[in-house]
Design an enzyme around this catalytic site. Structure first.
Site, PDB file in Angstrom:
ATOM      1  N   ASP A 227      11.857 -20.081 -44.397  1.00 55.62           N
ATOM      2  CA  ASP A 227      11.612 -18.851 -44.748  1.00 55.62           C
ATOM      3  C   ASP A 227      12.275 -18.365 -46.219  1.00 55.62           C
ATOM      4  O   ASP A 227      13.390 -18.788 -46.163  1.00 55.62           O
ATOM      5  CB  ASP A 227      11.808 -17.825 -43.662  1.00 55.62           C
ATOM      6  CG  ASP A 227      11.318 -16.459 -43.830  1.00 55.62           C
ATOM      7  OD1 ASP A 227      10.280 -16.168 -44.410  1.00 55.62           O
ATOM      8  OD2 ASP A 227      12.331 -15.429 -44.138  1.00 55.62           O
ATOM      9  N   GLU A 295       8.284 -21.815 -47.757  1.00 55.96           N
ATOM     10  CA  GLU A 295       7.564 -20.897 -48.020  1.00 55.96           C
ATOM     11  C   GLU A 295       8.006 -20.497 -49.570  1.00 55.96           C
ATOM     12  O   GLU A 295       8.842 -19.722 -50.001  1.00 55.96           O
ATOM     13  CB  GLU A 295       7.880 -19.572 -47.182  1.00 55.96           C
ATOM     14  CG  GLU A 295       7.189 -18.293 -47.782  1.00 55.96           C
ATOM     15  CD  GLU A 295       7.715 -16.962 -47.230  1.00 55.96           C
ATOM     16  OE1 GLU A 295       7.015 -16.075 -47.026  1.00 55.96           O
ATOM     17  OE2 GLU A 295       8.950 -16.996 -46.978  1.00 55.96           O
TER      18      GLU A 295
END
Length: 593
Positions: A227, A295
């Site tokens: 993330d 990401e």
């Protein structure tokens, strides 16, 4: 002696083939699941691990080989699970660790790999690490990014050390710094105030991260989606960013904040993470590699840096969100240019990837229509590399603008429950109300209704997945053709087999032409066709005929291979001819509608 040389050579070839297969993600289809909205098993209105287990047969049947499960860790409930309070536990709303271990067994038995979120840029402010850090309890004192005030303003309030702002604010009036009156320092939070950034320059924090990775790898996961890596490291001198351009978007803004986003030290740390998972694989004699995906937002030039190099690899799959963020229609030339901005930028020897939807972006079917979403489905599944799609995209699911809960960042609209059938709450839950309301059109877009309709988005997707598993789509050469202003085509060629994707990106009926496509077989077979297409799987097209057409926003997949014809839909065993060009002229053969 010659025999042994031959045997040795054969073992070398076999070893090389096995080594290639260890990079399983190169042809994977990664299905992203927002667990809370996928399937509720215990009737509390929220999805859970047991619910996911119950739907694994559906994923297998659909052709999915990898699931990416979003955070299921205990959290403070501020940011959909991305505000972690315990990295090595399961939030009770989703089940137990025993449930997760059962999920690992069940996915493995079906040949499905599982990757999970690795949320290490920040924690919840309720995490014990942060609470101890506030109180300077050893060894947590410097687990987070703490700095002194720059001074005091006229009201004697502490002044933040620089002009960095929170990503959730997306403008310079939302500081990324919050004063903690107990510790008498500012802490950095590049997302919500309740999500303090970890100090990833601290060796003890890095050791914690490695412990987290090892814990979940020991549980059986096949990799991680990391993330917000862009925010991992910041300028140690805490210098200001320059002014943000007025045209900055959530995608490009990550490249404009050079002091605290995509910092050079971030790339070094991602290389360290890659080295750690490689070491884990070697020490545990794993036959397949652990996937490390990220990401990654920003300009294409920034995103591809996250591949690293062969000598110092970083992410195997830095996510490409070009198609996910598509909000306008493109003609053939513009779409060709868009696709090549990514294809031409991917470093040699690295794996390309294509994303269709995610939990932070609006669904394509909502922004551009269900018909256009099938074109994006075809691009994501048939272009080279990894395919990543968000749950429900295989149904053409839209987003529910009627979500009644307060949605500060407008992200709940596309996190609504999966459409399983036409029963109450779309078969998602037996509770009186699900945690979010389902879309009103669930009765017609559900898995159940689409399974029984041959001309459905779901069955089109299944046909795409059948093609995707062929050697031609896995390894074939790629070539694009601008057929006309609004028709784009591409071919995938491998040995004697070819697949052709024909896409009408416009809003008018277009004749099926073969501009620039020489040396194709005279007869081609439909391998897959979007629901709005005139043709069904198994229909043979004669290339020399000028009597074929593409409907607006339709996509047709043709092949030189033989393809099993589509079964007639229930109650529709009749056929009619398609009259074209002029009265009395018909297409060759009969086309079942």
């Amino acid at each position: 002696m010659e025999v042994w040389r031959i045997v040795s050579f054969l073992f070398f070839v076999l070893e090389a083939a096995v080594a290639l297969d260890t990079e399983w993600w190169k042809h994977a289809t990664i299905y992203q699941i927002f667990l809370k909205s996928f399937k509720d098993n215990d009737g509390d209105g929220a999805g859970d691990i047991k619910g996911l287990i119950s739907k694994l047969p559906y994923l297998t049947e659909t052709g999915i080989d990898t699931v990416y499960i979003q955070p299921f860790y205990p959290s403070s409930g501020i940011d959909g699970g991305y505000d972690v309070t315990d990295y090595k536990a399961i939030d009770p709303i989703y089940g137990t660790m025993e449930d997760f271990e059962e999920l690992m067994r069940e996915t493995k038995s079906r040949g499905i790999r599982c990757i999970i979120d690795l949320v290490i840029n920040h924690t919840s402010d309720q995490h014990e690490w942060f609470q101890n850090s506030i109180n300077k309890v050893h060894p947590y004192t410097d687990y987070y990014v703490w700095v002194n005030a720059k001074g005091r303003d006229k009201d004697n309030k502490p002044i933040p050390p620089n002009n960095w702002f929170s990503l959730f604010a997306m403008k310079q009036d939302g500081s990324a710094w919050t004063w903690n009156d107990q510790r008498k320092q500012f802490y950095l939070h590049q997302e919500n105030i309740q999500q303090p950034d970890l100090n990833l320059r601290n060796g003890a924090v890095k050791a914690e991260v490695e412990s987290i990775i090892k814990f979940w790898l020991d549980k059986g996961v096949s990799g991680f989606r990391v993330d917000v890596p862009m925010a991992f490291m910041e300028d140690p001198l805490l210098r200001d960013n320059g002014p943000i351009s007025p045209t900055a978007t959530p995608f490009t803004i990550f490249s404009e904040c050079e002091r605290n986003l995509n910092h050079a030290d971030t790339f070094i740390y991602v290389s360290e993470l890659n080295a750690f998972v490689q070491k884990y694989d070697q020490e545990n004699e794993k036959t397949i590699q652990t996937l490390l995906s990220g990401e990654t937002y920003g300009t294409i030039e920034k995103v591809v840096q996250y591949y690293g190099t062969k000598e110092s690899p970083q992410f195997h799959v830095p996510y490409n969100y070009l198609l996910t963020g598509l909000k306008t229609f493109n003609n053939a030339q513009d779409m060709n240019n868009l696709l090549h901005t990514w294809l031409d930028a991917v470093p040699e020897g690295m794996t390309s990837n294509w994303s269709l939807g995610n939990h932070d972006q609006g669904r394509i079917a909502f922004h551009l229509g269900v018909e256009y979403s099938t074109i994006i489905l075809a691009l994501c599944t048939l272009l080279p590399g990894t395919c990543s799609l968000y749950y429900g995209e295989e149904l053409g699911m839209g987003q529910n603008q009627m979500v009644r809960e307060k949605d500060k960042y407008f992200r709940l609209f596309h996190r609504t429950p999966m459409h399983w059938d036409d029963s109450t709450n779309a078969g998602f839950t037996t509770a009186a109300k699900p945690w979010l309301p389902v879309h009103p059109n669930y009765w017609s877009t559900s898995v159940k209704s689409q399974k029984s309709t041959q001309t459905s988005v779901l069955n089109f997707f299944k046909d795409l997945m059948t093609a995707r598993k062929t050697d031609t789509i896995k390894h074939g050469d790629l070539k694009f053709y601008i057929v006309s202003e609004w028709v784009l085509a591409f071919t995938r060629t491998y040995k004697e087999t070819i697949y052709i994707a024909m896409m009408n990106l416009g809003t008018e009926l277009e004749p099926l032409k073969w501009t620039g496509m020489k040396h194709l077989p005279e007869t081609l077979t439909v391998a897959a066709s979007s629901p709005n297409s005139l043709y069904k799987r198994g229909f043979n097209l004669e290339r020399k005929s000028a009597e074929y057409f593409l409907r607006p926003h339709s996509v047709l997949i043709l092949t030189s291979d033989s393809v099993a014809p589509a079964a007639p839909e229930s109650g529709s065993g009749w056929t009619i001819p398609l009259i074209v060009r002029s009265a009395g002229r018909f297409l060759r053969g009969w086309i079942p509608f």
